[in-house]
Design a protein around this motif. Structure first.
Motif, mmCIF file in Angstrom:
data_model
loop_
_atom_site.group_PDB
_atom_site.id
_atom_site.type_symbol
_atom_site.label_atom_id
_atom_site.label_comp_id
_atom_site.label_asym_id
_atom_site.label_seq_id
_atom_site.Cartn_x
_atom_site.Cartn_y
_atom_site.Cartn_z
ATOM 1 N N ILE A 78 -2.590 11.002 0.579
ATOM 2 C CA ILE A 78 -2.250 9.696 1.158
ATOM 3 C C ILE A 78 -0.913 9.230 0.607
ATOM 4 C CG2 ILE A 78 -4.623 8.956 1.594
ATOM 5 C CD1 ILE A 78 -4.568 7.461 -1.036
ATOM 6 N N GLY A 79 -0.237 8.390 1.394
ATOM 7 C CA GLY A 79 1.033 7.825 0.961
ATOM 8 C C GLY A 79 2.166 8.822 0.883
ATOM 9 N N ASN A 80 2.040 9.962 1.569
ATOM 10 C CA ASN A 80 3.054 11.002 1.453
ATOM 11 C C ASN A 80 4.272 10.757 2.323
ATOM 12 O OD1 ASN A 80 1.437 11.286 3.678
ATOM 13 N ND2 ASN A 80 1.593 13.515 3.753
ATOM 14 N N LEU A 81 4.144 9.904 3.366
ATOM 15 C CA LEU A 81 5.285 9.695 4.256
ATOM 16 C C LEU A 81 6.181 8.569 3.727
ATOM 17 C CD1 LEU A 81 6.667 10.533 6.862
ATOM 18 C CD2 LEU A 81 5.263 8.856 8.085
ATOM 19 N N TYR A 82 5.574 7.425 3.403
ATOM 20 C CA TYR A 82 6.326 6.299 2.845
ATOM 21 C C TYR A 82 5.615 5.831 1.568
ATOM 22 C CZ TYR A 82 8.360 6.148 7.520
ATOM 23 O OH TYR A 82 8.975 6.480 8.703
ATOM 24 N N PRO A 83 5.848 6.537 0.451
ATOM 25 C CA PRO A 83 5.131 6.205 -0.788
ATOM 26 C C PRO A 83 5.400 4.791 -1.287
ATOM 27 C CG PRO A 83 6.876 7.804 -1.199
ATOM 28 C CD PRO A 83 6.750 7.687 0.279
ATOM 29 N N ASN A 84 6.640 4.309 -1.136
ATOM 30 C CA ASN A 84 6.936 2.953 -1.623
ATOM 31 C C ASN A 84 6.145 1.898 -0.838
ATOM 32 O OD1 ASN A 84 8.712 3.964 -3.529
ATOM 33 N ND2 ASN A 84 10.495 3.825 -2.162
ATOM 34 N N LEU A 85 6.103 2.077 0.495
ATOM 35 C CA LEU A 85 5.323 1.146 1.318
ATOM 36 C C LEU A 85 3.849 1.196 0.945
ATOM 37 C CD1 LEU A 85 5.070 -0.835 3.688
ATOM 38 C CD2 LEU A 85 4.901 1.157 5.218
ATOM 39 N N PHE A 86 3.336 2.397 0.699
ATOM 40 C CA PHE A 86 1.924 2.551 0.325
ATOM 41 C C PHE A 86 1.644 1.851 -1.003
ATOM 42 C CE2 PHE A 86 -1.889 4.473 -1.290
ATOM 43 C CZ PHE A 86 -2.647 4.782 -0.169
#
Length: 531
Positions: free
Chosen positions: A38-46
């Motif tokens: 999880i959170g691999n595309l936009y880690p900061n947003l996650f």
């Protein structure tokens, strides 16, 4: 819709679920795993979304300690559901294609809304979740190109699943709520019936005890405690065991169930108690129900049935006798006035007239039984009443010695006029028999509360020879007398008036062996219908 209390409990449990979910997602995100789930595309947003979500969950946890109204709880729940849909949608977007798995968490939110908020809010949440999934998938499709058109189909399928889940959970929640309402109604009905049964058992005049074979008391009503003498006798409230005498009768019945009715005396100078036993239920062999009844009351009831018909018969006979008796009395009076009557004939005429007067008194007593007026009981102060009675009685019997022995002020329920007749009759008998033995016209009137049954009582004590044991049961029968000039109706009328006022009149020697008539009154707080 849930009840207010259940809704608050649901809000509490849902808050704990959100905190648990937040901790699980944070752990999965920060654990060094390759490839990232999880959170691999936009880690900061996650990271920003999950941390902000955690702060909101902590705020909700703090709110659990605040007393909220029902409207505030529902509003907070709805806000939590909308925030959860928004945050999970952002987490799904930040996770890329792996976010489709996270979007299944939206089903839990929709189901929670269906359970707690009702069908309208549940469908609203399903619509919001569907819009969020379609928006996220559409945005991803625009970013990734035509090769990812399956994302739109997947979003549409998820939207259908959301609405199906909402409808199914609504139906399930409706059934659960109806079952809960039915169970609550049945529980309330059972509680009311149990309370009613306990009230009936406690108000019964018959003593009721439920006991085990080991003599342990499981239930005992107030009448049974009163008949057994309360805490001052053999009844142990600390161990809740049957009194020894009653336990022996119980064991005899267990060994021989054909013994339906037994008699015993629970304490010294106490009433005879008739006891009956029965199994508590056909399937319960370890417990039995015990019924206790004052044998004196049973005997009085049987006697009352027998004498009621006798009273009607004697009343009709008295009416028939009165006319010829009047003629005889009038003839004797005219004969007495004759100048030619010698002394012997005059003596015979006096005898005839005196016996006519005696017969007339008997007839009047008999007729007074049949036309006894309505009883009007009043609550009286025993102390004040007995003091006034003493003054009136000494005024009519100045040679008498009346001693009052009174405890603290006690209230009794009795018709004042009838109580006056009862006490006059008993006191006149007392001074007459006291004079025969001691030469003094003495009587003791004692007013107190009985230690055993806690009921008001008046004792009329005399210093005469008393009544023989074999005659006690017959002194209250009509026309029984030991005097040549007595009618034999005095004590019978006294008991009749006492019974009409729910008072027990019986004979029993006192602790010093003196002759004593006892009046045991009903509880002063009871209100009896007039007869």
């Amino acid at each position: 819709m849930l009840s207010p209390d259940t809704e608050r409990l649901f809000f509490r449990n849902y808050t704990f679920y959100r905190i648990f979910l937040c901790l699980c997602l944070l752990t999965m995100f920060f654990i060094e795993l390759e490839p990232k789930i999880i959170g691999n595309l936009y880690p900061n947003l996650f990271a920003l979304s999950i941390i902000s979500y955690g702060a909101v969950c902590l705020a909700n946890l703090i709110m659990l300690g605040i007393t909220l109204s029902t409207k505030q709880v529902r509003g907070t729940l709805l806000l939590c559901f909308i925030i959860d849909i928004t945050v999970i949608s952002l987490l799904c977007y930040a996770s890329g294609t792996a976010g489709n798995a996270l979007s299944l968490l939206l089903i839990i939110i929709i189901a929670s809304g269906a359970i707690s908020m009702g069908p309208t809010i549940s469908l609203l949440l399903a619509a919001i979740a569907t819009i969020a999934v379609l928006t996220r998938s559409g945005y991803q499709y625009l970013e990734l190109g035509n090769g990812y058109s399956h994302l739109l189909l997947s979003a549409a399928v998820q939207g259908v699943i959301f609405f199906l889940a909402s409808i199914l959970v609504q139906r399930l929640a409706y059934r659960i709520l109806k079952s809960e309402e039915l169970a609550s109604e049945q529980a309330s009905t059972l509680a009311d019936l149990q309370h009613l049964n306990q009230l009936i058992v406690q108000r019964m005049q018959t003593g009721v005890i439920v006991a085990t074979k080991q003599h342990k008391i499981r239930l005992i009503n107030k009448a049974a405690q009163r008949l057994l003498g309360g805490n001052k006798t053999m009844l142990s409230t600390a161990t809740q065991q049957l009194p020894n005498l009653l336990a022996d009768k119980y064991d005899r019945w267990l060994n021989d169930p054909q013994q339906h009715s037994l008699l015993f005396e629970p304490y010294a100078s106490g009433p005879k108690i008739r006891v009956n036993f029965a199994p508590l239920s056909p399937n319960n062999e370890h417990e039995s129900i015990i019924f206790l009844e004052d044998d004196r009351l049973l005997v009085q009831q049987a006697q009352q049935i027998k004498l009621s018909s006798l009273g009607r018969l004697t009343a009709s006979i008295a009416h028939e006798i009165r006319n010829p008796l009047g003629a005889i009395s009038h003839a004797a009076q005219l004969l007495k006035e004759s100048e030619q009557l010698d002394s012997a004939d005059l003596k015979l005429s006096n005898i005839v007239q005196n016996n006519c007067l005696r017969m007339n008194d008997i007839i009047e007593n008999v007729l007074s039984i049949s036309r006894r007026g309505e009883t009007r009981p009043e609550q009286l102060s025993m102390t004040n009443y007995l003091r006034e009675f003493k003054e009136q009685f000494l005024h009519s019997q100045p040679a008498s010695q009346v001693t009052l022995e009174l405890e603290h002020d006690i209230h009794i329920n009795f018709d004042p006029g009838q109580l006056n007749q009862v006490l006059i009759n008993l006191c006149e008998n007392a001074i007459r028999y006291s004079q025969q033995v001691s030469g003094e016209q003495s009587v003791i009137i004692r007013g107190y509360t009985d230690e055993n049954n806690k009921l008001p009582q008046i004792d009329i004590v005399d210093f005469g020879a008393g009544i023989a044991e074999d005659k006690i049961d017959t002194v209250f029968e009509p026309f029984y007398t030991t005097e040549s000039t007595g009618s034999g109706l005095g004590l019978y009328l006294c008991r009749e008036m006492c019974e009409a006022n729910h008072t027990l009149l019986h004979y029993q020697r006192d602790q010093r062996g003196r002759s004593c008539f006892k009046l045991t009154f009903s509880h002063p707080m009871k209100r009896w219908p007039t007869s």
